[in-house]
Design a protein around this motif. Structure first.
Motif, short mmCIF file in Angstrom:
data_model
loop_
_atom_site.label_atom_id
_atom_site.label_comp_id
_atom_site.label_asym_id
_atom_site.label_seq_id
_atom_site.Cartn_x
_atom_site.Cartn_y
_atom_site.Cartn_z
N GLU A 224 1.06 -1.22 -0.09
CA GLU A 224 0.13 -0.04 -0.23
C GLU A 224 0.92 1.36 -0.24
O GLU A 224 1.93 1.34 0.73
N THR A 225 0.53 2.27 -0.62
CA THR A 225 1.38 3.46 -0.87
C THR A 225 1.21 4.10 0.51
O THR A 225 -0.10 4.17 1.04
N LEU A 226 1.99 5.16 0.90
CA LEU A 226 1.73 6.04 1.96
C LEU A 226 0.81 7.08 1.84
O LEU A 226 0.03 7.55 2.92
N ALA A 227 0.50 7.52 0.51
CA ALA A 227 -0.70 8.30 0.29
C ALA A 227 -2.04 7.82 0.53
O ALA A 227 -2.73 8.35 1.25
N VAL B 266 12.90 22.25 -11.20
CA VAL B 266 12.39 23.32 -10.56
C VAL B 266 11.25 23.80 -10.87
O VAL B 266 10.66 24.95 -10.62
N LEU B 267 10.49 23.48 -12.07
CA LEU B 267 9.21 23.84 -12.75
C LEU B 267 8.23 22.79 -12.20
O LEU B 267 8.33 21.74 -12.69
N ASP B 268 7.18 23.04 -11.28
CA ASP B 268 6.32 22.20 -10.99
C ASP B 268 6.90 20.65 -10.29
O ASP B 268 6.49 19.81 -11.17
N PRO B 269 7.66 20.71 -9.35
CA PRO B 269 8.14 19.41 -9.15
C PRO B 269 7.04 18.28 -8.48
O PRO B 269 6.04 18.83 -7.78
N GLN B 270 7.08 17.33 -9.18
CA GLN B 270 6.11 16.19 -8.69
C GLN B 270 6.95 14.91 -8.06
O GLN B 270 6.39 14.06 -7.72
N SER B 271 8.19 15.10 -8.09
CA SER B 271 9.05 14.04 -7.62
C SER B 271 10.34 14.48 -6.85
O SER B 271 10.96 15.62 -7.41
N GLY B 272 11.00 13.79 -6.16
CA GLY B 272 12.46 14.12 -5.70
C GLY B 272 12.83 12.91 -4.66
O GLY B 272 12.48 12.12 -4.40
N ILE C 253 10.96 3.68 -3.20
CA ILE C 253 10.46 4.76 -3.77
C ILE C 253 8.91 4.78 -3.08
O ILE C 253 8.16 3.80 -3.21
N HIS C 254 8.46 5.95 -2.73
CA HIS C 254 7.21 6.15 -1.98
C HIS C 254 6.33 7.17 -2.80
O HIS C 254 6.78 8.18 -2.92
N THR C 255 5.16 7.00 -2.73
CA THR C 255 4.08 7.91 -2.81
C THR C 255 3.48 8.61 -1.72
O THR C 255 2.98 7.70 -0.88
N PHE D 54 3.00 13.08 -4.55
CA PHE D 54 4.31 13.25 -4.68
C PHE D 54 5.03 12.19 -4.68
O PHE D 54 4.82 11.22 -3.59
N THR D 55 6.10 11.93 -5.64
CA THR D 55 6.96 10.47 -5.47
C THR D 55 8.41 10.89 -4.60
O THR D 55 8.62 12.06 -5.19
#
Length: 85
Positions: A9-12, A76-82, A45-47, A37-38
């Motif tokens: 199961e995802t953390l989200a 740097v433009l609309d980050p969706q992962s890190g 690797i977590h969501t 966010f990933t």
């Protein structure tokens, strides 16, 4: 646990939200903008859900909020992962 074995199961999906900004965890930003966010971490690797603060004027850029939380944004433009550091 589904009765026979543990399922992934995802953390989200479990309700985990990373709250960014200068607020205490018990008093999150009232104008927060929450996104899926990933995160790449040492254990996988977590969501997760990330709540970006929007209450300051001018608004603190999202990449800067992530860096302050120990997450290096993939863009740097609309980050969706890190990745954590």
């Amino acid at each position: 646990w589904n009765g026979n074995f543990f399922t992934s199961e995802t953390l989200a999906a479990l309700g985990v939200t990373v709250v960014l900004g200068p607020h205490a965890p018990t008093a999150p930003c009232s104008t927060a903008d929450t996104h899926s966010f990933t995160v790449i971490h040492t254990n996988g690797i977590h969501t997760v859900n990330v709540s970006f603060c929007r209450c300051r004027s001018p608004e603190t850029p999202r990449p800067l909020q992530l860096l302050r939380a120990g997450i290096y944004p993939a863009t740097v433009l609309d980050p969706q992962s890190g990745a954590t550091f």
